[in-house]
Design a protein around this motif. Structure first.
Motif, PDB file in Angstrom:
ATOM      1  N   ASP A   1      42.822  44.976  35.328  1.00 13.81           N
ATOM      2  CA  ASP A   1      41.427  44.976  35.250  1.00 13.81           C
ATOM      3  C   ASP A   1      40.753  45.434  36.648  1.00 13.81           C
ATOM      4  O   ASP A   1      41.018  44.567  37.671  1.00 13.81           O
ATOM      5  CB  ASP A   1      40.700  43.604  35.062  1.00 13.81           C
ATOM      6  N   GLU A   2      40.815  46.928  36.784  1.00 12.80           N
ATOM      7  CA  GLU A   2      40.523  47.314  37.960  1.00 12.80           C
ATOM      8  C   GLU A   2      38.887  46.617  38.659  1.00 12.80           C
ATOM      9  O   GLU A   2      39.134  46.376  39.873  1.00 12.80           O
ATOM     10  CB  GLU A   2      40.078  48.722  37.958  1.00 12.80           C
ATOM     11  N   LYS A   3      38.352  46.151  37.979  1.00 14.65           N
ATOM     12  CA  LYS A   3      36.742  45.763  38.422  1.00 14.65           C
ATOM     13  C   LYS A   3      37.337  44.344  38.802  1.00 14.65           C
ATOM     14  O   LYS A   3      36.669  44.148  39.966  1.00 14.65           O
ATOM     15  CB  LYS A   3      35.732  45.695  37.286  1.00 14.65           C
ATOM     16  N   ALA A   4      37.937  43.560  38.139  1.00 12.22           N
ATOM     17  CA  ALA A   4      38.150  42.338  38.557  1.00 12.22           C
ATOM     18  C   ALA A   4      38.884  42.071  40.025  1.00 12.22           C
ATOM     19  O   ALA A   4      38.682  41.399  40.883  1.00 12.22           O
ATOM     20  CB  ALA A   4      38.848  41.561  37.534  1.00 12.22           C
ATOM     21  N   ILE A   5      39.938  43.029  39.771  1.00 13.86           N
ATOM     22  CA  ILE A   5      40.571  43.197  41.153  1.00 13.86           C
ATOM     23  C   ILE A   5      40.007  43.598  42.456  1.00 13.86           C
ATOM     24  O   ILE A   5      40.102  43.310  43.532  1.00 13.86           O
ATOM     25  CB  ILE A   5      42.030  43.929  40.833  1.00 13.86           C
ATOM     26  N   ALA A   6      39.177  44.675  42.077  1.00 17.44           N
ATOM     27  CA  ALA A   6      38.490  45.058  43.385  1.00 17.44           C
ATOM     28  C   ALA A   6      37.502  43.767  43.836  1.00 17.44           C
ATOM     29  O   ALA A   6      37.195  43.841  45.068  1.00 17.44           O
ATOM     30  CB  ALA A   6      37.805  46.239  42.759  1.00 17.44           C
ATOM     31  N   GLU A   7      36.809  43.255  42.835  1.00 17.13           N
ATOM     32  CA  GLU A   7      35.887  42.186  43.408  1.00 17.13           C
ATOM     33  C   GLU A   7      36.857  41.138  44.096  1.00 17.13           C
ATOM     34  O   GLU A   7      36.254  40.408  45.154  1.00 17.13           O
ATOM     35  CB  GLU A   7      35.362  41.508  42.131  1.00 17.13           C
ATOM     36  N   SER A   8      37.881  40.756  43.586  1.00 16.85           N
ATOM     37  CA  SER A   8      38.674  39.760  44.217  1.00 16.85           C
ATOM     38  C   SER A   8      39.232  40.129  45.308  1.00 16.85           C
ATOM     39  O   SER A   8      39.598  39.265  46.459  1.00 16.85           O
ATOM     40  CB  SER A   8      40.072  39.515  43.578  1.00 16.85           C
ATOM     41  N   LEU A   9      39.404  41.318  45.861  1.00 15.49           N
ATOM     42  CA  LEU A   9      39.971  41.882  47.370  1.00 15.49           C
ATOM     43  C   LEU A   9      38.747  42.312  48.064  1.00 15.49           C
ATOM     44  O   LEU A   9      38.790  42.744  49.189  1.00 15.49           O
ATOM     45  CB  LEU A   9      40.678  42.933  46.970  1.00 15.49           C
ATOM     46  N   GLY A  10      37.414  42.425  47.402  1.00 15.47           N
ATOM     47  CA  GLY A  10      36.206  42.813  48.184  1.00 15.47           C
ATOM     48  C   GLY A  10      36.350  44.169  48.477  1.00 15.47           C
ATOM     49  O   GLY A  10      35.988  44.443  49.519  1.00 15.47           O
ATOM     50  N   ILE A  11      36.856  45.138  47.749  1.00 10.39           N
ATOM     51  CA  ILE A  11      36.888  46.460  47.919  1.00 10.39           C
ATOM     52  C   ILE A  11      36.350  47.318  46.677  1.00 10.39           C
ATOM     53  O   ILE A  11      36.106  46.443  45.555  1.00 10.39           O
ATOM     54  CB  ILE A  11      38.259  46.921  48.035  1.00 10.39           C
ATOM     55  N   SER A  12      35.927  48.406  46.739  1.00 12.39           N
ATOM     56  CA  SER A  12      35.738  49.399  45.720  1.00 12.39           C
ATOM     57  C   SER A  12      36.890  49.383  44.586  1.00 12.39           C
ATOM     58  O   SER A  12      38.026  49.374  45.068  1.00 12.39           O
ATOM     59  CB  SER A  12      35.066  50.643  46.127  1.00 12.39           C
ATOM     60  N   ARG A  13      36.558  50.107  43.338  1.00 10.73           N
ATOM     61  CA  ARG A  13      37.437  50.413  42.592  1.00 10.73           C
ATOM     62  C   ARG A  13      38.214  51.665  42.940  1.00 10.73           C
ATOM     63  O   ARG A  13      39.237  51.897  42.380  1.00 10.73           O
ATOM     64  CB  ARG A  13      36.834  50.730  41.274  1.00 10.73           C
ATOM     65  N   THR A  14      37.705  52.486  43.743  1.00 12.23           N
ATOM     66  CA  THR A  14      38.588  53.609  44.236  1.00 12.23           C
ATOM     67  C   THR A  14      39.815  53.508  44.756  1.00 12.23           C
ATOM     68  O   THR A  14      41.006  53.993  44.442  1.00 12.23           O
ATOM     69  CB  THR A  14      37.804  54.758  45.263  1.00 12.23           C
ATOM     70  N   PRO A  15      40.031  52.355  45.888  1.00 16.53           N
ATOM     71  CA  PRO A  15      41.527  52.092  46.065  1.00 16.53           C
ATOM     72  C   PRO A  15      42.228  51.779  45.134  1.00 16.53           C
ATOM     73  O   PRO A  15      43.535  51.722  45.034  1.00 16.53           O
ATOM     74  CB  PRO A  15      41.014  51.082  47.330  1.00 16.53           C
ATOM     75  N   ILE A  16      41.629  50.824  44.171  1.00 16.71           N
ATOM     76  CA  ILE A  16      42.427  50.319  43.145  1.00 16.71           C
ATOM     77  C   ILE A  16      43.046  51.433  42.409  1.00 16.71           C
ATOM     78  O   ILE A  16      44.115  51.461  41.813  1.00 16.71           O
ATOM     79  CB  ILE A  16      41.639  49.341  42.130  1.00 16.71           C
ATOM     80  N   ARG A  17      42.298  52.460  42.256  1.00 18.12           N
ATOM     81  CA  ARG A  17      42.765  53.772  41.359  1.00 18.12           C
ATOM     82  C   ARG A  17      43.861  54.293  41.969  1.00 18.12           C
ATOM     83  O   ARG A  17      44.941  54.768  41.444  1.00 18.12           O
ATOM     84  CB  ARG A  17      41.572  54.741  40.935  1.00 18.12           C
ATOM     85  N   GLN A  18      43.603  54.327  43.591  1.00 16.06           N
ATOM     86  CA  GLN A  18      44.621  55.121  44.180  1.00 16.06           C
ATOM     87  C   GLN A  18      45.849  54.417  44.079  1.00 16.06           C
ATOM     88  O   GLN A  18      47.113  54.815  43.962  1.00 16.06           O
ATOM     89  CB  GLN A  18      44.261  55.296  45.505  1.00 16.06           C
ATOM     90  N   ALA A  19      45.880  52.964  44.178  1.00 21.83           N
ATOM     91  CA  ALA A  19      46.999  51.919  44.097  1.00 21.83           C
ATOM     92  C   ALA A  19      47.714  52.200  42.673  1.00 21.83           C
ATOM     93  O   ALA A  19      49.140  52.176  42.969  1.00 21.83           O
ATOM     94  CB  ALA A  19      46.773  50.604  44.266  1.00 21.83           C
ATOM     95  N   THR A  20      46.972  52.300  41.672  1.00 25.12           N
ATOM     96  CA  THR A  20      47.667  52.368  40.370  1.00 25.12           C
ATOM     97  C   THR A  20      48.353  53.597  40.173  1.00 25.12           C
ATOM     98  O   THR A  20      49.470  53.784  39.455  1.00 25.12           O
ATOM     99  CB  THR A  20      46.507  52.073  39.254  1.00 25.12           C
ATOM    100  N   SER A  21      47.835  54.855  40.714  1.00 25.51           N
ATOM    101  CA  SER A  21      48.407  56.046  40.719  1.00 25.51           C
ATOM    102  C   SER A  21      49.765  56.010  41.096  1.00 25.51           C
ATOM    103  O   SER A  21      50.556  56.565  40.921  1.00 25.51           O
ATOM    104  CB  SER A  21      47.465  56.939  41.456  1.00 25.51           C
ATOM    105  N   ARG A  22      50.004  55.463  42.467  1.00 24.53           N
ATOM    106  CA  ARG A  22      51.203  55.181  43.288  1.00 24.53           C
ATOM    107  C   ARG A  22      52.249  54.435  42.424  1.00 24.53           C
ATOM    108  O   ARG A  22      53.426  54.972  42.158  1.00 24.53           O
ATOM    109  CB  ARG A  22      50.852  54.630  44.545  1.00 24.53           C
ATOM    110  N   LEU A  23      51.667  53.350  41.768  1.00 22.89           N
ATOM    111  CA  LEU A  23      52.388  52.461  41.200  1.00 22.89           C
ATOM    112  C   LEU A  23      53.119  53.270  39.751  1.00 22.89           C
ATOM    113  O   LEU A  23      54.088  52.894  39.368  1.00 22.89           O
ATOM    114  CB  LEU A  23      51.848  51.204  40.723  1.00 22.89           C
ATOM    115  N   ALA A  24      52.083  54.145  39.268  1.00 22.71           N
ATOM    116  CA  ALA A  24      52.585  55.067  38.083  1.00 22.71           C
ATOM    117  C   ALA A  24      53.801  55.952  38.381  1.00 22.71           C
ATOM    118  O   ALA A  24      54.603  56.075  37.731  1.00 22.71           O
ATOM    119  CB  ALA A  24      51.242  55.768  37.477  1.00 22.71           C
ATOM    120  N   THR A  25      53.622  56.385  39.566  1.00 22.28           N
ATOM    121  CA  THR A  25      54.891  57.338  39.951  1.00 22.28           C
ATOM    122  C   THR A  25      56.017  56.480  40.004  1.00 22.28           C
ATOM    123  O   THR A  25      57.274  57.223  39.953  1.00 22.28           O
ATOM    124  CB  THR A  25      54.427  58.133  41.410  1.00 22.28           C
TER     125      THR A  25
END
Length: 235
Positions: A33-57
């Motif tokens: 849940d990108e939205k929930a994780i972004a809110e819990s970390l106090g950041i936008s969803r863009t860094p979450i997407r960047q992180a999941t892209s790294r984890l996908a590789t």
């Protein structure tokens, strides 16, 4: 969360998500849940997407159209492959470490070992398999081959993930084991002994979990045990 640079936000999100996956707090096939994780970390969803892209590789997540981002599935067949690769790579790292270690390197291995074993003595807490990963990565680092270290880290993290998932399902995992004989082989510059100890430990752990599960991979693993260090390093 106070993050001084935008570039570091992706790293924070990556570290958070990876820890959640490796500990099985986010189980295989669960939705991220990108939205929930972004809110819990106090950041936008863009860094979450960047992180999941790294984890996908790295094979930890998959991005599916119309479904979103999910933690990757994890099968016994996947782990059979991981143990096979570990049986080929880690003995080489151990042998090279025995040839190149200095007293400070050995002292660091002893510290890693003490902290690994101590973590399993704490009652009522889930074992921290990341400390096992840390030990084997430290061995690889002594070999002074960055590519080898990266491969060992990736394979150890896959093993760490698998063990955490099994524990979360109430299944047994191998008991913690001492790396003292391996440390002594490295201390004594016993390259052959370090190689053999590393290989036998991997095969023992593998047999306790995966024996007979995937016949084709069993044959691959059996054939790999015949490969000598000279054959591996000559390629």
């Amino acid at each position: 969360m106070d993050l001084p640079k935008k570039e570091s936000r992706s790293d924070v999100a990556y570290g958070h998500l990876k820890r959640q996956i490796l500990s099985a707090a986010l189980p295989p096939d669960s939705v991220i849940d990108e939205k929930a994780i972004a809110e819990s970390l106090g950041i936008s969803r863009t860094p979450i997407r960047q992180a999941t892209s790294r984890l996908a590789t790295e094979g930890f997540v998959r991005v599916l159209p119309q479904r979103g981002t999910l933690v990757a599935p994890l099968s016994l067949s996947d782990m059979e492959q991981v143990y096979l690769l570990r049986s080929l790579v880690e003995p080489v790292a151990a042998s090279l470490a025995a040839q190149r270690a200095n007293p400070a390197d050995v002292a660091h291995l002893e510290t890693c070992e003490q902290e690994y074993l101590a973590a399993f003595e704490v009652e009522g807490e889930a074992p921290d398999h990341s400390l096992h990963t840390r030990f084997h990565v430290a061995v690889a680092e002594i070999a002074s081959m960055p590519r080898l270290t990266r491969i060992v880290r990736e394979l150890q993290e896959q093993t760490q993930w698998f063990l955490a998932v099994r524990l979360s399902q109430g299944r047994q995992v191998p008991s913690p084991h001492s790396h003292h004989p391996l440390i002594e082989a490295i201390r004594n510059s016993d390259a052959e002994g370090a190689r053999d100890l590393s290989r036998s430990s991997i095969l023992d752990s593998r047999s306790k979990i995966l024996a007979g599960v995937v016949p084709d991979a069993d044959l691959l693993l059996a054939s790999s045990t015949a490969m000598s260090l000279g054959e591996l390093t000559a390629r």
